[in-house]
Scaffold this motif. Structure first.
Motif, short mmCIF file in Angstrom:
data_model
loop_
_atom_site.label_atom_id
_atom_site.label_comp_id
_atom_site.label_asym_id
_atom_site.label_seq_id
_atom_site.Cartn_x
_atom_site.Cartn_y
_atom_site.Cartn_z
N ALA A 3 75.19 26.96 -1.29
CA ALA A 3 75.34 27.41 0.15
C ALA A 3 75.77 26.17 0.97
N GLN A 4 76.32 26.75 2.19
CA GLN A 4 76.98 25.67 2.96
C GLN A 4 76.04 25.76 4.42
N LEU A 5 75.21 26.80 4.46
CA LEU A 5 74.24 26.91 5.59
C LEU A 5 72.83 27.50 5.17
N GLY A 6 71.82 27.18 5.67
CA GLY A 6 70.68 27.59 5.09
C GLY A 6 69.48 27.69 6.33
N LEU A 7 68.36 28.30 6.30
CA LEU A 7 67.42 28.47 7.19
C LEU A 7 66.20 27.87 6.61
N ILE A 8 65.52 26.80 7.33
CA ILE A 8 64.40 26.15 6.83
C ILE A 8 63.29 25.88 8.02
N THR A 9 62.13 25.63 7.38
CA THR A 9 61.26 25.00 8.30
C THR A 9 61.26 23.47 8.34
N MET A 10 60.88 22.67 9.52
CA MET A 10 61.24 21.23 9.35
C MET A 10 60.14 20.42 8.66
N GLY A 11 58.95 21.23 8.35
CA GLY A 11 58.14 20.57 7.29
C GLY A 11 58.65 20.24 6.18
N VAL A 12 59.38 21.41 5.22
CA VAL A 12 60.08 21.52 4.27
C VAL A 12 61.35 20.50 4.21
N GLY A 13 62.05 20.50 5.29
CA GLY A 13 63.11 19.58 5.76
C GLY A 13 62.62 18.18 5.43
N LEU A 14 61.43 17.97 6.08
CA LEU A 14 60.97 16.39 5.99
C LEU A 14 60.79 15.99 4.75
N GLN A 15 60.26 16.95 4.04
CA GLN A 15 59.81 16.83 2.31
C GLN A 15 61.21 16.48 1.51
N GLY A 16 62.05 17.35 1.71
CA GLY A 16 63.40 17.02 1.14
C GLY A 16 64.09 15.90 1.65
N TRP A 17 64.18 15.42 2.96
CA TRP A 17 64.78 14.36 3.43
C TRP A 17 64.37 13.16 2.80
N VAL B 142 65.96 21.93 20.42
CA VAL B 142 66.47 20.92 19.73
C VAL B 142 65.39 19.67 19.75
N ASP B 143 64.56 19.65 20.86
CA ASP B 143 63.68 18.49 20.63
C ASP B 143 62.24 18.82 19.58
N LYS B 144 62.46 19.92 19.05
CA LYS B 144 61.39 20.09 18.03
C LYS B 144 61.76 19.59 16.62
N ASN B 145 63.20 19.01 16.77
CA ASN B 145 63.78 18.14 15.51
C ASN B 145 63.35 16.86 15.94
N THR B 146 62.94 16.02 15.13
CA THR B 146 62.39 14.64 15.25
C THR B 146 63.09 13.57 14.38
N PHE B 147 63.41 14.17 13.12
CA PHE B 147 64.10 13.13 12.05
C PHE B 147 65.19 13.57 11.50
#
Length: 327
Positions: free
Chosen positions: A83-97, A296-301
């Motif tokens: 997929a080229q786009l996706g919907l995520i929670t930032m907690g899961v995003g942090l784990q993936g990153w 956008v400030d809810k994203n810190t990483f």
């Protein structure tokens, strides 16, 4: 028809065509994009379907919503190119990153870039009123429906229950399945982390009275100390017919992500279209009230895509240099 009237009709049609036309697709744009959403019965599914329709119309290329298991699945799909786009929670995003989630097998999944903030994902739990359950402690040794295994709830709830010292048998499946199981007695509670109101919970309370189980401030503090990606959250009274007072809880913000290799001008148009069409998203689901540039400030990483950075800076929203990719 008189000539003057004919000219008037023509002028009106031209004006309508001009006002609704999408920007011409550049040669380097893909012919279509796939958007990873989540399972039926959840907010991602509804929000994502509406988002895909709006972006298809506004950007001029097909955006195809793909039902998935949720954020974990979407991170994997975007990373792999499924997929080229996706919907995520930032907690899961942090784990993936960082490659820290068990589901990453230690691999850092860094082909994703932040696009725009969506809404908060609060922790929420319901039981049927007739069950007599009124506290979380009573869920010990009980069966609990949590939604898709790769969703935010499926990812976090085992750890949350462990922190709370509660042992449960977790049933995974779509949100609709969790609602059905709660009603037929296959599970004693539906506990999840997703946007409110959850359509599946609304389906349940339309058929039977439900009780929302509240965590104590001490329990919330304990969870947040163990998992600092969570923040305080609140579901306002009236969000559900069964909520006659505010529901204090915790949550994590949702973002839309895109692959790092998407063309900058395409991402600029996608992000621009989202915020210009926010009132349309809000008509689909009230959670879109938080789909605002200032969040956008809810994203810190997670680095923002350069096309998104261009849009935010044009409208006067500051993006820290640390979140602007250098390549």
């Amino acid at each position: 028809m008189r000539i003057g009237s004919l000219f008037g009709v023509i002028a009106t049609l031209v004006a309508i065509g001009t006002s609704t036309s999408a920007p011409a697709a550049s040669p380097d744009w893909p012919k279509s994009l796939t958007l990873g959403t989540a399972s039926p019965g959840g907010v991602y599914y509804i929000y994502g379907d509406a988002l895909a329709k709006i972006l298809t119309e506004k950007v001029g290329i097909a955006i195809n919503p793909l039902p998935t298991q949720g954020p974990v699945h979407n991170v994997k799909l975007v990373d792999s190119g499924g997929a080229q786009l996706g919907l995520i929670t930032m907690g899961v995003g942090l784990q993936g990153w960082n490659g820290t989630g068990d589901w990453t097998s230690g691999k850092q999944l860094r082909n994703m870039r932040a696009l725009f903030p969506m809404y908060d994902t609060p922790f929420q739990a319901v039981v049927l009123q007739r069950s007599g359950i009124t506290t979380f402690a009573q869920l010990d040794k009980k069966r609990v429906g949590v939604g898709p295994k790769a969703g935010t709830g499926g990812t976090y709830l085992p750890a949350i229950m462990k922190v709370l010292g509660i042992s449960t048998e977790m049933n995974y499946g779509s949100f609709d399945v969790a609602a059905t199981q709660l009603l037929d007695g296959s599970v004693e509670s539906f506990v999840t982390l997703t946007g409110a109101p959850v359509p599946a919970i609304q389906q349940v309370e339309a058929k039977e009275p439900v009780t929302f189980l509240s965590l104590s401030p001490e329990q919330i503090d304990t969870i947040r100390k163990a998992m600092p990606e969570f923040s305080s959250s609140k579901i306002a009274a009236g969000t559900y017919r069964s909520l006659n007072k505010d529901y204090d809880t915790f949550g994590v913000f949702n973002f839309a992500i895109g692959r790092a290799d998407l063309p900058d001008d395409l991402v600029y148009q996608l992000v621009k279209a989202v915020f210009e069409s926010q009132p349309r998203l809000l008509k689909v689901h009230s959670a879109a009230s938080e789909t605002l540039p200032q969040n956008v400030d809810k994203n810190t990483f997670l680095p923002f895509h350069p096309g998104a950075v261009r849009y935010y800076r044009e409208i006067g929203i500051s993006i820290p240099d640390s979140l602007v990719p250098t390549n």
